[in-house]
Scaffold this active site. Sequence first.
Site, mmCIF file in Angstrom:
data_model
loop_
_atom_site.group_PDB
_atom_site.id
_atom_site.type_symbol
_atom_site.label_atom_id
_atom_site.label_comp_id
_atom_site.label_asym_id
_atom_site.label_seq_id
_atom_site.Cartn_x
_atom_site.Cartn_y
_atom_site.Cartn_z
ATOM 1 N N ASP A 76 0.945 -1.233 0.097
ATOM 2 C CA ASP A 76 -0.059 0.198 0.234
ATOM 3 C C ASP A 76 0.728 1.250 0.002
ATOM 4 O O ASP A 76 0.177 2.307 0.407
ATOM 5 C CB ASP A 76 -1.012 0.012 1.284
ATOM 6 C CG ASP A 76 -1.703 -1.168 1.297
ATOM 7 O OD1 ASP A 76 -2.257 -1.650 0.269
ATOM 8 O OD2 ASP A 76 -1.952 -1.730 2.352
ATOM 9 N N GLY B 219 0.924 1.776 -7.319
ATOM 10 C CA GLY B 219 -0.006 1.831 -8.575
ATOM 11 C C GLY B 219 0.317 3.271 -9.135
ATOM 12 O O GLY B 219 0.535 3.192 -10.381
ATOM 13 N N ASN C 22 -5.298 -10.171 -4.323
ATOM 14 C CA ASN C 22 -5.078 -9.545 -2.803
ATOM 15 C C ASN C 22 -4.472 -8.220 -2.851
ATOM 16 O O ASN C 22 -4.848 -7.469 -1.911
ATOM 17 C CB ASN C 22 -4.040 -10.360 -1.992
ATOM 18 C CG ASN C 22 -2.892 -10.993 -2.944
ATOM 19 O OD1 ASN C 22 -2.499 -10.592 -4.025
ATOM 20 N ND2 ASN C 22 -1.975 -11.290 -2.016
ATOM 21 N N HIS D 125 -4.443 -1.729 -6.326
ATOM 22 C CA HIS D 125 -3.544 -0.845 -6.799
ATOM 23 C C HIS D 125 -4.566 0.566 -7.228
ATOM 24 O O HIS D 125 -5.364 0.099 -7.980
ATOM 25 C CB HIS D 125 -2.669 -0.928 -7.970
ATOM 26 C CG HIS D 125 -1.599 -2.021 -7.507
ATOM 27 N ND1 HIS D 125 -1.004 -2.679 -8.212
ATOM 28 C CD2 HIS D 125 -1.241 -2.239 -6.321
ATOM 29 C CE1 HIS D 125 -0.162 -3.553 -7.738
ATOM 30 N NE2 HIS D 125 -0.088 -3.257 -6.433
ATOM 31 N N GLN E 138 2.079 -5.951 -3.203
ATOM 32 C CA GLN E 138 2.569 -6.154 -1.522
ATOM 33 C C GLN E 138 3.874 -5.041 -1.544
ATOM 34 O O GLN E 138 4.011 -4.263 -2.113
ATOM 35 C CB GLN E 138 2.500 -7.284 -0.983
ATOM 36 C CG GLN E 138 1.101 -7.849 -1.040
ATOM 37 C CD GLN E 138 0.821 -8.843 -2.227
ATOM 38 O OE1 GLN E 138 1.502 -9.308 -3.050
ATOM 39 N NE2 GLN E 138 -0.434 -8.548 -2.837
ATOM 40 N N GLY F 111 0.389 14.010 -3.360
ATOM 41 C CA GLY F 111 -1.067 13.854 -3.429
ATOM 42 C C GLY F 111 -1.276 12.737 -4.412
ATOM 43 O O GLY F 111 -0.369 12.214 -5.054
HETATM 44 P P1 IMP Z 1 -2.763 -12.556 1.880
HETATM 45 O O1 IMP Z 1 -1.654 -12.143 0.609
HETATM 46 O O2 IMP Z 1 -4.249 -12.471 1.245
HETATM 47 O O3 IMP Z 1 -2.310 -13.987 2.059
HETATM 48 O O4 IMP Z 1 -2.555 -11.964 3.195
HETATM 49 C C1 IMP Z 1 -1.191 -12.122 3.739
HETATM 50 C C2 IMP Z 1 -0.902 -10.801 4.612
HETATM 51 O O5 IMP Z 1 -0.431 -9.994 3.372
HETATM 52 C C3 IMP Z 1 -1.952 -9.831 5.392
HETATM 53 O O6 IMP Z 1 -1.321 -9.356 6.400
HETATM 54 C C4 IMP Z 1 -2.328 -9.127 4.206
HETATM 55 O O7 IMP Z 1 -3.147 -7.920 5.011
HETATM 56 C C5 IMP Z 1 -1.293 -8.764 3.671
HETATM 57 N N1 IMP Z 1 -1.391 -8.240 2.320
HETATM 58 C C6 IMP Z 1 -1.823 -8.970 1.012
HETATM 59 N N2 IMP Z 1 -2.173 -8.256 0.083
HETATM 60 C C7 IMP Z 1 -1.890 -6.936 0.612
HETATM 61 C C8 IMP Z 1 -1.810 -5.529 -0.147
HETATM 62 O O8 IMP Z 1 -2.035 -5.208 -1.280
HETATM 63 N N3 IMP Z 1 -1.475 -4.461 0.701
HETATM 64 C C9 IMP Z 1 -1.109 -4.523 2.023
HETATM 65 N N4 IMP Z 1 -1.125 -5.659 2.644
HETATM 66 C C10 IMP Z 1 -1.266 -6.971 1.850
#
Ligand code: IMP
Length: 437
Positions: free
Chosen positions: A21, A25, A46, A49, A230, A421
């Site tokens: 985060d 993106g 998961n 973006h 991630q 921003g």
């Molecule tokens: P998973 O990828 O859904 O298995 O989650 C595993 C860990 O990665 C958890 O702590 C999620 O909150 C974190 N996580 C997965 N995708 C993101 C993302 O795009 N941004 C931030 N944290 C993520």
Amino acid sequence: MNKNESQDYRSLVIVGAQWGDEGKGKITDYFAQSADMVVRFAGGNNAGHIIEQNGKKLKVTIVPSGIMNSRVINVIGNGTVINLPSLISEMEILEKEGFITDTIKISNRAHLVFPYHIVIDEFQEKERKNKKIGTTKRGIGPAYSDKVDRQGIRICDIAKKDFKEKLKYNVEYKNKFIKAMFDGKPLNFEDIYNETIELYKKIEDKITDTAIIIEDAIKSNKTVLFEGAQGVLLDIDHGTYPFVTSSNTSANNAPTGAGISANLIKHVIGVAKAYCTRVGAGGFPTELLSEIGDQIREKGHEYGSNTGRPRRVGWLDAVALKYAIKVGGITNIFITLLDVLSGLEKIKICTSYTLNNRQINSLPACDEDYQECIPNFLEMPGWNEDITQVKSFDELPENAKNYLKMIEKICEIDIIGFSIGPDRKQTILLDQIFNHD
Ligand code: IMP
């Protein structure tokens, strides 16, 4: 190809240098303005973006962030895991918004996320009780587990004669597991099969051996961006295990997740927020459980773009950032959300931890230790000015300049740019990555 020639490649990896985060993106979209190709090399839906242009806000999860630029080829690489219903619905939304999805190419080697992966992810999280990872419940872990267990189903399998049999075996196998372990309801094979076949028809023409087109693009001097998902601290090997995602999120995985030689990668930008956030569980020494934390969360809109969960917020952790730079193969950093810190009297940067009465300068391997790390801070004066309209480093208030300079000094790396921003225009590049000749 001799070494000198390889140095001219216009390839750039963009990864998150914290817990995800970080605004990758937006930065990818920014660089994509002059790119020919954007490649996603890991993760699945998961990731969330957000890209924004002229007030238009878009969220993509698996579609690469180059989608706002019609001349960019957007590749979903072999290292990703694809949830077909989610990909198709994302493409439909993009088309409705007037974006062209013909530019999307999908690796025939990418693995698929099926409904049983999602059900298992949910049950496993529930079973973990107070040891929850805090996954996004998108089935990512179980899908990668199947890949490593050689039970995964890839995109290229769908068109093959034994696909039905393969999927049936998997659904029955998972149903037994779901029943025995969680006393859960079985999933219907026919429904999953029919849906997959239907959705496959909508993307069939986009499926190809993407490794070939990526290599060709780099070798013909096209600008190719590799977009991570991630952040490095969520990397399955180097992150804060077990509170991590199930893939390698660092730049070192870009060649593997795209199917090209590591020698074809030229630059790596690590995107880091001017502070830290984390969703899900796990150690977070600089976490701010205070009014300042709430203030940063609200000002920075720190709520998961995918799940809506409030993000945990903390001061910039330079120990973690330095570690991510080292293990993540990062050559420059890009600081995002600097504007969010405006109005704070004091700003802190964590420069070391104290663990068991000893000062340490690196991340401990065990989360148990990480949870016990006490941050040692360097305190800097903040600034009050609104910086959302500045056009250069020189226009920043002196204290904001000093803050960026301090990050460079502590992390021993150059800041390549910063953002103030959400809009593309609110991006200041301090150095050109590619020379435009
Ligand atoms: P998973 O990828 O859904 O298995 O989650 C595993 C860990 O990665 C958890 O702590 C999620 O909150 C974190 N996580 C997965 N995708 C993101 C993302 O795009 N941004 C931030 N944290 C993520």
